[in-house]
Design a protein around this motif. Structure first.
Motif, PDB file in Angstrom:
ATOM      1  N   THR A  71       0.823  -1.137   0.047  1.00  0.00           N
ATOM      2  CA  THR A  71      -0.091  -0.010   0.013  1.00  0.00           C
ATOM      3  C   THR A  71       0.801   1.341   0.001  1.00  0.00           C
ATOM      4  O   THR A  71       1.656   1.378   0.678  1.00  0.00           O
ATOM      5  N   PRO A  72       0.627   2.096  -0.936  1.00  0.00           N
ATOM      6  CA  PRO A  72       1.644   3.194  -1.331  1.00  0.00           C
ATOM      7  C   PRO A  72       1.710   4.264   0.205  1.00  0.00           C
ATOM      8  O   PRO A  72       0.562   4.605   0.842  1.00  0.00           O
ATOM      9  N   THR A  73       2.777   4.782   0.471  1.00  0.00           N
ATOM     10  CA  THR A  73       2.833   5.940   1.100  1.00  0.00           C
ATOM     11  C   THR A  73       1.864   7.224   0.901  1.00  0.00           C
ATOM     12  O   THR A  73       1.672   7.497  -0.174  1.00  0.00           O
ATOM     13  N   ARG A  74       1.107   7.513   2.166  1.00  0.00           N
ATOM     14  CA  ARG A  74       0.081   8.709   1.689  1.00  0.00           C
ATOM     15  C   ARG A  74       0.935  10.108   1.432  1.00  0.00           C
ATOM     16  O   ARG A  74       2.029  10.229   2.041  1.00  0.00           O
ATOM     17  N   ILE A  75       0.676  10.977   0.484  1.00  0.00           N
ATOM     18  CA  ILE A  75       1.153  11.885   0.257  1.00  0.00           C
ATOM     19  C   ILE A  75       0.320  13.246   0.737  1.00  0.00           C
ATOM     20  O   ILE A  75      -0.853  13.321   0.494  1.00  0.00           O
ATOM     21  N   TYR A  76       1.042  14.137   1.730  1.00  0.00           N
ATOM     22  CA  TYR A  76       0.276  14.949   2.665  1.00  0.00           C
ATOM     23  C   TYR A  76       0.422  16.462   1.992  1.00  0.00           C
ATOM     24  O   TYR A  76       0.043  17.238   2.806  1.00  0.00           O
ATOM     25  N   VAL A  77       0.848  16.526   0.888  1.00  0.00           N
ATOM     26  CA  VAL A  77       1.239  18.124   0.408  1.00  0.00           C
ATOM     27  C   VAL A  77       0.193  18.918   0.234  1.00  0.00           C
ATOM     28  O   VAL A  77       0.214  20.152   0.877  1.00  0.00           O
ATOM     29  N   LYS A  78      -0.843  18.506  -0.484  1.00  0.00           N
ATOM     30  CA  LYS A  78      -2.007  19.693  -0.425  1.00  0.00           C
ATOM     31  C   LYS A  78      -2.640  19.928   0.977  1.00  0.00           C
ATOM     32  O   LYS A  78      -2.709  20.973   1.025  1.00  0.00           O
ATOM     33  N   PRO A  79      -3.054  19.020   1.731  1.00  0.00           N
ATOM     34  CA  PRO A  79      -3.525  19.419   3.094  1.00  0.00           C
ATOM     35  C   PRO A  79      -2.668  20.075   3.866  1.00  0.00           C
ATOM     36  O   PRO A  79      -2.958  21.206   4.674  1.00  0.00           O
ATOM     37  N   ALA A  80      -1.133  19.612   3.627  1.00  0.00           N
ATOM     38  CA  ALA A  80      -0.169  20.485   4.670  1.00  0.00           C
ATOM     39  C   ALA A  80      -0.029  21.935   3.976  1.00  0.00           C
ATOM     40  O   ALA A  80      -0.065  23.024   4.936  1.00  0.00           O
ATOM     41  N   LEU A  81       0.051  22.175   2.856  1.00  0.00           N
ATOM     42  CA  LEU A  81      -0.023  23.563   2.410  1.00  0.00           C
ATOM     43  C   LEU A  81      -1.272  24.294   2.564  1.00  0.00           C
ATOM     44  O   LEU A  81      -1.336  25.522   2.717  1.00  0.00           O
ATOM     45  N   ALA A  82      -2.505  23.704   2.719  1.00  0.00           N
ATOM     46  CA  ALA A  82      -3.783  24.340   3.008  1.00  0.00           C
ATOM     47  C   ALA A  82      -3.639  24.740   4.507  1.00  0.00           C
ATOM     48  O   ALA A  82      -4.181  25.769   4.769  1.00  0.00           O
ATOM     49  N   LEU A  83      -3.210  24.020   5.476  1.00  0.00           N
ATOM     50  CA  LEU A  83      -3.116  24.070   6.769  1.00  0.00           C
ATOM     51  C   LEU A  83      -2.036  25.582   6.844  1.00  0.00           C
ATOM     52  O   LEU A  83      -2.541  26.607   7.742  1.00  0.00           O
ATOM     53  N   HIS A  84      -1.068  25.539   6.211  1.00  0.00           N
ATOM     54  CA  HIS A  84      -0.114  26.693   6.461  1.00  0.00           C
ATOM     55  C   HIS A  84      -0.641  27.953   5.851  1.00  0.00           C
ATOM     56  O   HIS A  84      -0.410  28.935   6.430  1.00  0.00           O
ATOM     57  N   ARG A  85      -1.481  27.924   4.773  1.00  0.00           N
ATOM     58  CA  ARG A  85      -1.914  29.126   4.123  1.00  0.00           C
ATOM     59  C   ARG A  85      -3.216  29.499   5.133  1.00  0.00           C
ATOM     60  O   ARG A  85      -3.607  30.731   5.261  1.00  0.00           O
ATOM     61  N   ALA A  86      -3.893  28.624   5.855  1.00  0.00           N
ATOM     62  CA  ALA A  86      -5.202  28.923   6.793  1.00  0.00           C
ATOM     63  C   ALA A  86      -4.581  29.791   7.817  1.00  0.00           C
ATOM     64  O   ALA A  86      -5.306  30.383   8.657  1.00  0.00           O
TER      65      ALA A  86
END
Length: 358
Positions: free
Chosen positions: A236-251
């Protein structure tokens, strides 16, 4: 000198001249692979990409990507011995996602947006079909991270690898505006939001493989903790967190991100905590995924061993301001993430635990 396409050259003494192909390196196969993966790379294009595959280097325009005063951030990683399972099961299509994930998840912890990615694929004898499957996974991972696949290297090295074996490495480069770096502003009382993993991800597989060997099961056996085969479940591939992480940073309200890789919760969270601060984690605040329960039972692993070897179901931790925790948790949920309030930052040092996993 033997040039490509001249394998039948005859030397002055009448003997047939040797070629690179005679030494086990097929340049034509490498060229065929490049042609096959060009559409995959093109599908990952984003603003800033200036050229396609095939040159001696790749160009990227930071201004076109929207940056005014950028700081570059780089990360590199591999997939580790998870590759052994992919090779032994002939399932090559997901380890490329792992490769991208291991790089971009590290990079985003600095507060940077991944911009482009390069891969290194090394093998003894190039199989265009196998290599293309791997690159398809890499392209999928890049799309998940909004990161352009702009180049790479395929190395065919006879005598260095056993038949069918290959190795992977990846390199991600990102950027952030000056002053946006993480971690920043971490304080005692900050809330720890644990974002669920998709499974074992790409760390601890030397131990995983040893546990499976001791269980007497092979990769094709029915998975004892889920559907399908054991090998497929562990790939099972590693989950990629880029989009939610960047959304948190912007929020706003995000103070740090910790990617839970080798060293587990015990060693990775302290990497983003300032001197004099530690953390208290409630181990009962999230459900332990079945794969970890099975590994613990089969391997007789202590809780301490689990917590410093595996992610135990938490792939990324967001350290957030207490007054923003509810809103940021809701944002993560809206983006499809499973999130738990797992503890808080405390005075002291290191990670302390209360309760038990599962």
């Amino acid at each position: 000198m033997v040039r490509r396409g001249e394998n039948d050259m005859v030397t002055g003494d009448g003997k047939r001249g040797m070629s690179y192909a005679d030494a086990g390196v097929d340049i034509d196969a490498g060229n065929a692979l490049v042609e096959r993966i060009k559409p995959l790379a093109a599908a990952t294009a984003r603003k800033g990409v200036m050229d396609g595959l095939g040159g001696f280097g790749a160009l990227f325009d930071l201004k076109a990507a929207g940056y005014n005063d950028p700081v570059l951030v780089a990360a590199t990683d591999g997939v580790g011995t998870k590759l052994r399972i992919a090779i032994d099961t002939a399932q090559h299509d997901s380890v490329g996602i792992d490769l991208v994930a291991m790089c971009v998840n590290d990079l985003v912890c600095q507060g940077a947006e991944p911009l482009f990615f390069l891969d290194y694929f090394a093998t003894g004898k190039l199989s265009v079909n196998h290599a293309a499957k791997v690159v398809e996974g890499i392209a999928t991972g890049c799309q998940q991270a909004n990161c352009a696949l702009i180049g790479g290297e395929t190395a065919e090295m006879p005598g260095m690898y056993e038949a069918g074996d290959f190795d992977l490495a990846g390199f991600a480069v990102g950027a952030m505006e000056r002053g946006d770096a993480l971690p920043a502003g971490v304080k005692a009382g900050d809330v720890l939001l644990g974002i669920a993993s998709s499974g074992v991800h790409s760390n601890g597989y030397s131990l995983v493989r040893k546990i499976v060997e001791g269980s007497g099961l092979d990769w094709s056996a029915p998975c004892p903790f889920g559907a399908g085969s054991l090998g497929a479940a562990l790939l099972t591939p590693t989950r990629i967190y880029v989009k939610p992480a960047l959304a948190l940073h912007r929020a706003g309200g995000l103070h740090a991100l910790a990617h839970i890789t080798g060293g587990g919760l015990t060693e990775n969270l302290p990497r983003v905590l300032p001197e004099g601060l530690g953390a208290m984690i409630d181990l009962g605040s999230w459900p332990l995924p079945p794969v970890f329960g099975w590994l613990a039972d089969q391997g007789g692993l202590s809780q301490a061993e689990m917590l410093k070897t595996f992610n135990a179901g938490i792939g990324m931790i967001a350290v957030v301001a207490p007054d923003r925790a509810v809103q940021l948790s809701k944002l993560l949920g809206e983006m499809g993430e499973t999130v738990s309030n797992i503890g808080q930052v405390t005075a002291g040092r290191g990670v302390q635990y209360r309760g038990r996993l599962g």
